[in-house]
Design a protein around this motif. Structure first.
Motif, PDB file in Angstrom:
ATOM      1  N   PRO A 112     -71.305  37.615  14.004  1.00  0.00           N
ATOM      2  CA  PRO A 112     -70.623  36.359  14.365  1.00  0.00           C
ATOM      3  C   PRO A 112     -71.414  35.520  15.365  1.00  0.00           C
ATOM      4  CG  PRO A 112     -69.539  38.238  15.392  1.00  0.00           C
ATOM      5  CD  PRO A 112     -70.626  38.787  14.529  1.00  0.00           C
ATOM      6  N   ARG A 121     -77.519  52.728  14.626  1.00  0.00           N
ATOM      7  CA  ARG A 121     -76.500  53.393  13.819  1.00  0.00           C
ATOM      8  C   ARG A 121     -76.911  53.497  12.364  1.00  0.00           C
ATOM      9  NH1 ARG A 121     -72.212  50.472  11.901  1.00  0.00           N
ATOM     10  NH2 ARG A 121     -70.721  51.735  13.037  1.00  0.00           N
ATOM     11  N   ARG A 149     -64.609  57.655  18.354  1.00  0.00           N
ATOM     12  CA  ARG A 149     -65.852  57.728  17.585  1.00  0.00           C
ATOM     13  C   ARG A 149     -65.595  58.264  16.189  1.00  0.00           C
ATOM     14  NH1 ARG A 149     -70.925  59.002  21.203  1.00  0.00           N
ATOM     15  NH2 ARG A 149     -71.748  58.994  19.096  1.00  0.00           N
ATOM     16  N   TYR A 187     -74.331  43.026   7.258  1.00  0.00           N
ATOM     17  CA  TYR A 187     -73.701  42.736   8.547  1.00  0.00           C
ATOM     18  C   TYR A 187     -73.703  41.232   8.748  1.00  0.00           C
ATOM     19  CZ  TYR A 187     -74.051  47.619   9.998  1.00  0.00           C
ATOM     20  OH  TYR A 187     -73.916  48.969  10.093  1.00  0.00           O
ATOM     21  N   GLU A 241     -71.174  45.395  20.053  1.00  0.00           N
ATOM     22  CA  GLU A 241     -71.521  46.545  19.227  1.00  0.00           C
ATOM     23  C   GLU A 241     -70.679  46.577  17.962  1.00  0.00           C
ATOM     24  OE1 GLU A 241     -70.911  49.962  21.662  1.00  0.00           O
ATOM     25  OE2 GLU A 241     -68.920  49.322  22.246  1.00  0.00           O
ATOM     26  N   VAL A 242     -71.033  47.483  17.095  1.00  0.00           N
ATOM     27  CA  VAL A 242     -70.293  47.676  15.862  1.00  0.00           C
ATOM     28  C   VAL A 242     -69.547  48.995  15.991  1.00  0.00           C
ATOM     29  CG1 VAL A 242     -70.456  47.816  13.377  1.00  0.00           C
ATOM     30  CG2 VAL A 242     -72.132  46.511  14.635  1.00  0.00           C
ATOM     31  N   ARG A 243     -68.242  48.942  15.803  1.00  0.00           N
ATOM     32  CA  ARG A 243     -67.443  50.148  15.992  1.00  0.00           C
ATOM     33  C   ARG A 243     -66.711  50.507  14.718  1.00  0.00           C
ATOM     34  NH1 ARG A 243     -66.553  51.193  21.574  1.00  0.00           N
ATOM     35  NH2 ARG A 243     -65.281  52.939  20.883  1.00  0.00           N
ATOM     36  N   PHE A 244     -66.459  51.790  14.587  1.00  0.00           N
ATOM     37  CA  PHE A 244     -65.635  52.250  13.482  1.00  0.00           C
ATOM     38  C   PHE A 244     -64.164  52.098  13.853  1.00  0.00           C
ATOM     39  CE2 PHE A 244     -69.505  54.499  12.581  1.00  0.00           C
ATOM     40  CZ  PHE A 244     -69.567  54.449  11.207  1.00  0.00           C
ATOM     41  N   TYR A 245     -63.322  51.856  12.872  1.00  0.00           N
ATOM     42  CA  TYR A 245     -61.896  51.852  13.141  1.00  0.00           C
ATOM     43  C   TYR A 245     -61.135  52.430  11.968  1.00  0.00           C
ATOM     44  CZ  TYR A 245     -61.775  47.513  10.407  1.00  0.00           C
ATOM     45  OH  TYR A 245     -61.903  46.582   9.422  1.00  0.00           O
ATOM     46  N   PRO A 282     -78.367  43.215  21.994  1.00  0.00           N
ATOM     47  CA  PRO A 282     -77.465  44.371  22.015  1.00  0.00           C
ATOM     48  C   PRO A 282     -76.898  44.704  20.643  1.00  0.00           C
ATOM     49  CG  PRO A 282     -76.951  42.883  23.799  1.00  0.00           C
ATOM     50  CD  PRO A 282     -77.962  42.197  22.960  1.00  0.00           C
ATOM     51  N   ILE A 283     -76.456  43.697  19.915  1.00  0.00           N
ATOM     52  CA  ILE A 283     -75.890  43.953  18.590  1.00  0.00           C
ATOM     53  C   ILE A 283     -76.954  44.485  17.661  1.00  0.00           C
ATOM     54  CG2 ILE A 283     -74.903  42.831  16.559  1.00  0.00           C
ATOM     55  CD1 ILE A 283     -73.392  41.028  18.299  1.00  0.00           C
ATOM     56  N   GLU A 321     -65.980  49.455   9.520  1.00  0.00           N
ATOM     57  CA  GLU A 321     -66.684  49.065  10.738  1.00  0.00           C
ATOM     58  C   GLU A 321     -66.442  47.594  11.034  1.00  0.00           C
ATOM     59  OE1 GLU A 321     -70.754  50.807   9.430  1.00  0.00           O
ATOM     60  OE2 GLU A 321     -69.120  50.754   8.025  1.00  0.00           O
ATOM     61  N   ALA A 322     -66.538  47.245  12.290  1.00  0.00           N
ATOM     62  CA  ALA A 322     -66.383  45.836  12.644  1.00  0.00           C
ATOM     63  C   ALA A 322     -67.131  45.566  13.932  1.00  0.00           C
ATOM     64  CB  ALA A 322     -64.912  45.494  12.815  1.00  0.00           C
ATOM     65  N   PHE A 323     -67.420  44.298  14.165  1.00  0.00           N
ATOM     66  CA  PHE A 323     -68.055  43.912  15.417  1.00  0.00           C
ATOM     67  C   PHE A 323     -67.022  43.890  16.516  1.00  0.00           C
ATOM     68  CE2 PHE A 323     -70.877  42.188  12.253  1.00  0.00           C
ATOM     69  CZ  PHE A 323     -72.105  42.549  12.762  1.00  0.00           C
ATOM     70  N   ASN A 354     -77.752  48.049  18.413  1.00  0.00           N
ATOM     71  CA  ASN A 354     -76.650  48.888  17.945  1.00  0.00           C
ATOM     72  C   ASN A 354     -76.735  49.126  16.440  1.00  0.00           C
ATOM     73  OD1 ASN A 354     -73.806  49.483  17.108  1.00  0.00           O
ATOM     74  ND2 ASN A 354     -73.548  49.404  19.315  1.00  0.00           N
ATOM     75  N   GLY A 384     -68.071  40.225   9.594  1.00  0.00           N
ATOM     76  CA  GLY A 384     -67.979  41.675   9.700  1.00  0.00           C
ATOM     77  C   GLY A 384     -68.946  42.378   8.780  1.00  0.00           C
ATOM     78  N   VAL A 385     -68.555  43.572   8.365  1.00  0.00           N
ATOM     79  CA  VAL A 385     -69.442  44.421   7.583  1.00  0.00           C
ATOM     80  C   VAL A 385     -68.965  44.430   6.141  1.00  0.00           C
ATOM     81  CG1 VAL A 385     -70.440  46.711   7.431  1.00  0.00           C
ATOM     82  CG2 VAL A 385     -69.730  45.826   9.629  1.00  0.00           C
ATOM     83  N   ASP A 415     -72.494  55.773  17.253  1.00  0.00           N
ATOM     84  CA  ASP A 415     -72.283  56.606  16.068  1.00  0.00           C
ATOM     85  C   ASP A 415     -73.277  56.245  14.983  1.00  0.00           C
ATOM     86  OD1 ASP A 415     -70.230  58.211  16.836  1.00  0.00           O
ATOM     87  OD2 ASP A 415     -68.700  56.718  16.386  1.00  0.00           O
TER      88      ASP A 415
END
Lengths: 220, 483
Positions: free
Chosen positions: B57, B83, A198, B54, A173-177, B75-76, A167-169, B79, B43-44, B431
């Motif tokens: 940044p 999740r 997703r 988390y 938002e935080v998204r999977f990659y 927002p962050i 996951e990363a920012f 989120n 990052g995570v 997600d």
């Protein structure tokens, strides 16, 4: 109120992404994530072809107008247009000539560029990952315009150290990659970098992809 | 848990959060930590036991605190909370801006909030007034508040005008195993004396006094600088070991040079947290001249290492250790010298059994206990009912003439932002994360320990994280294939 909210939500939502898996042989598989809606039914197909032809015609017209303007400025406008039109359309030809003559070049050229831009712009995104067992994998991203080749990157099996989901920012938002660790590179290669599908899609690709890349290769 | 202060930065709040989080995970909870990004740490990330961190940044301003951008974090934060399916938000440290914002947003989203205060503040200075106002804003709508000592609780109740019944005291703890006194073998190798019960120090044996502190004004270093020459003048067989760094280091060195005490005062400079024990066991007495201290974990650590503690009677310090382990002094030069002399005399006469301190401290302070008590707080707030927006606004309005209105405005804007986000970034599009697998696989555990060690050294090589991640995923696939 609720309907308003649902409308707003629908307007703000990004196009739905779908995953297509194409496996021509047992050792090759292509995963494509796309926002292009599936062409099912006559209407959708017809709409697609009409859209494409409209783009082609619009683009050609834009190019033609710029050419004519250029010819007019050189003073050979009539003869060039005559070659196109033949003898019949004398009146129409004159009218168009007049129009082009009186319009300023500073308007025509930017307008033509805009029309060309819109005609070439792709209204969907498509990114794919091709895995060939024992050979390597290739990531590919369609460019945002038609007529341009997609940007691809091939990584051979020997250089692949790992494939993982993390996951990363990204923005707010935080998204999977899904990423590939390449030997000798500081940064990982992100698969589907602009779509960032997703988790469900990523996990499917990850699981199947690993199987294809390594386990199949070991057997063969 | 949310705070600005977290690893890789060293400190009390950081280790408190880490220990509490890992113990809570052992008790079957799911804990994630939100902090801001540090250089080389964004990052995570995963720590031991799958504590997920988390590193948002954001830019930092004063002393590793983020710039207060009241709403941009929402927002962050939303989120992450969705999740990870968070139910309780626990903020730490009153100077942490991230923590205040998170609590505000969490309340807007209707979640339970807990706040832990780690420090004492005055009422007079401009900085304190501002912080107190901010604290009042946050705490007027928090479900429960935890303080590390009773003094801290009093201070907190006064500063934020809270109802004392919603403030609990849960002290810090130490990992007693990391602060063991020298074992018999180590003593033998150091001095060639006959084995047996510890012998009282003779009148001519050297007594070593240890001071480990950041050399700041509020740690009482000026007091220390004034007291050391006098102590050394009156006690011939005493030497000092001082560890730490800070703005007062120059004054300290000047004092040593002016009085020509180089052979009796050794300055070690900054030491890492895992080296503190090695420094401590070299001494017999620990001297803590602090002027302001909410809890003082360091004196518990010192007592755990079997050192007799001399400390100033400030803040929460007197509650920390039983009286037979400590010698108290008023925070002034004469009394500190007198107390130190008393301690030296007691040690020489063999009245203090410092060798028993370790086990006593071990019984008094453990993180498991802290986690249990925190869990009880969580349980109690989970049953209370949530307040509507209008109730929250009423509480904010009571915060002050101008501040009340300002806080109300913030709360309303925050709520509007929440609705906006619900429409334009709906929950369905976020997600949900997979939880860290509960079942610990021995192989995976080994790898994690390696990683944490390298974490402490600062900076994980990307490769390592990936390998561990792969292992984790493999576990997942194993599970799913088994199912």
């Amino acid at each position: 109120m609720t309907t308003l909210i649902t409308i707003l939500t629908r307007l703000a939502s990004p196009p739905p992404q779908t995953l297509h898996t194409h496996q021509p042989t047992s050792s090759t598989v292509t995963y494509t994530v796309t926002t292009r809606p599936a062409l099912t039914g006559l209407c959708a197909k017809l709409g697609f072809y009409v859209g494409i032809s409209a783009r082609v015609v619009l683009g050609m017209v834009a190019v033609l107008v710029v050419c004519l303007k250029w010819c007019v400025s050189l003073g050979i406008g009539i003869s060039v247009l005559g070659a196109f039109w033949g003898e019949g359309g004398e009146r129409g030809m004159r009218r168009i000539m007049k129009l082009i003559e009186i319009t300023d070049g500073t308007y025509i050229i930017p307008l033509a560029i805009l029309v060309l831009f819109l005609a070439c712009k792709r209204n969907y995104k498509e990114e794919s990952l091709t895995i060939i067992s024992g050979l390597g994998l290739q990531t590919s991203t369609t460019s945002s315009f038609y007529l341009r080749s997609p940007s691809t990157r091939f990584i051979s099996t020997t250089a692949i150290q790992d494939i993982f989901i993390h996951e990363a920012f990204k923005g707010f938002e935080v998204r999977f990659y899904l990423a590939v660790v390449v030997e000798g590179e500081r940064e990982v290669v992100v698969v589907f970098p602009s779509m960032l599908p997703r988790r469900g899609i990523l996990e499917e690709v990850w699981r199947e992809g690993r199987k294809c890349l390594w386990e199949m290769g070991e057997k063969g | 848990m949310v705070s600005d202060n977290f690893f890789p930065q060293p400190g009390g709040v950081e280790s408190h959060m880490y220990q509490l989080a890992s113990k809570l995970i052992d008790r079957g909870h799911k804990v994630i930590i939100i902090t801001h990004a540090y250089p080389g740490r964004t990052g995570v990330r995963y720590l031991t036991n799958g504590i997920k961190t988390y590193h948002v940044p954001f830019w930092t301003i004063y002393r590793e605190t983020t710039f207060p951008t009241v709403f941009s974090f929402f927002p962050i934060f939303r989120n992450i909370v969705i999740r990870e399916r968070i139910e309780i938000v626990h903020g730490h440290a009153s100077l942490s801006n991230l923590c205040h914002e998170a609590i505000l947003h969490a309340r807007t989203m209707g979640m339970r909030t807990v706040f832990t205060d780690h420090s004492l503040f005055g009422f007079g200075e401009a900085g304190s007034i501002l912080t107190n106002k901010l604290l009042k804003f946050t705490l007027s709508d928090v479900d429960h508040c935890i303080c590390v000592s009773h003094t801290c609780k009093e201070n907190c109740v006064l500063r934020a005008s809270l109802d004392p019944s919603m403030v609990s005291v849960i002290p810090n703890a130490v990992v007693a195993d990391n602060f063991r006194p020298l074992s018999q073998n180590e003593i033998d190798s150091r001095r060639s004396s006959a084995p047996g019960p510890p012998q009282p120090l003779g009148p001519n044996d050297t007594i070593t006094i240890v001071v480990i502190s950041r050399l700041f004004y509020n740690k009482g270093i000026d007091l220390l600088i004034a007291a050391i020459p006098r102590i050394l003048a009156s006690q011939p067989n005493v030497r000092f070991i001082v560890a730490g760094s800070g703005p007062k280091a120059i004054d300290f060195e000047q004092m040593v040079e002016r009085n020509v005490l180089q052979d009796r005062v050794s300055l070690l400079g900054p030491v890492r947290h895992d080296e503190v024990r090695d420094v401590m066991v070299q001494g017999h007495i620990y001297l803590n001249p602090s002027l302001m201290e909410a809890f003082g974990t360091v004196i518990v650590e010192a007592a755990s290492c079997g050192l007799y503690v001399v400390c100033t009677r400030v803040g929460g310090v007197p509650e920390v250790l039983p009286s037979h382990m400590t010698e108290f002094a008023a925070p002034e030069e004469d009394d500190l010298v007198a107390a130190t002399n008393r301690a030296v005399a007691k040690l020489r006469s063999g009245k203090v059994r410092t060798d028993l301190f370790h086990n006593q401290v071990k019984q008094m302070y453990s993180w498991t206990d802290v986690a249990q008590r925190t869990e009880r707080v969580y349980d109690s707030i989970s049953t209370t009912r949530s307040f509507a927006l209008i109730d929250r606004l009423k509480r904010y309005y009571g915060c002050g003439i101008w501040a009340g209105k300002l806080f109300c405005m913030c709360a309303v804007v925050d709520y509007l932002l929440f609705i906006f986000l619900e429409i334009f970034a709906p929950r369905e599009r976020i997600d949900v994360c997979k939880d860290w697998p509960k079942k610990a696989v021995p192989v995976a555990k080994l790898g994690e320990e390696e990683d944490v060690e390298s974490l402490k050294e600062g900076g994980v090589p990307g490769r390592k994280r990936n390998s561990r991640h792969r292992r984790e995923k493999r576990d997942e696939t194993d599970e799913s294939s088994a199912a």
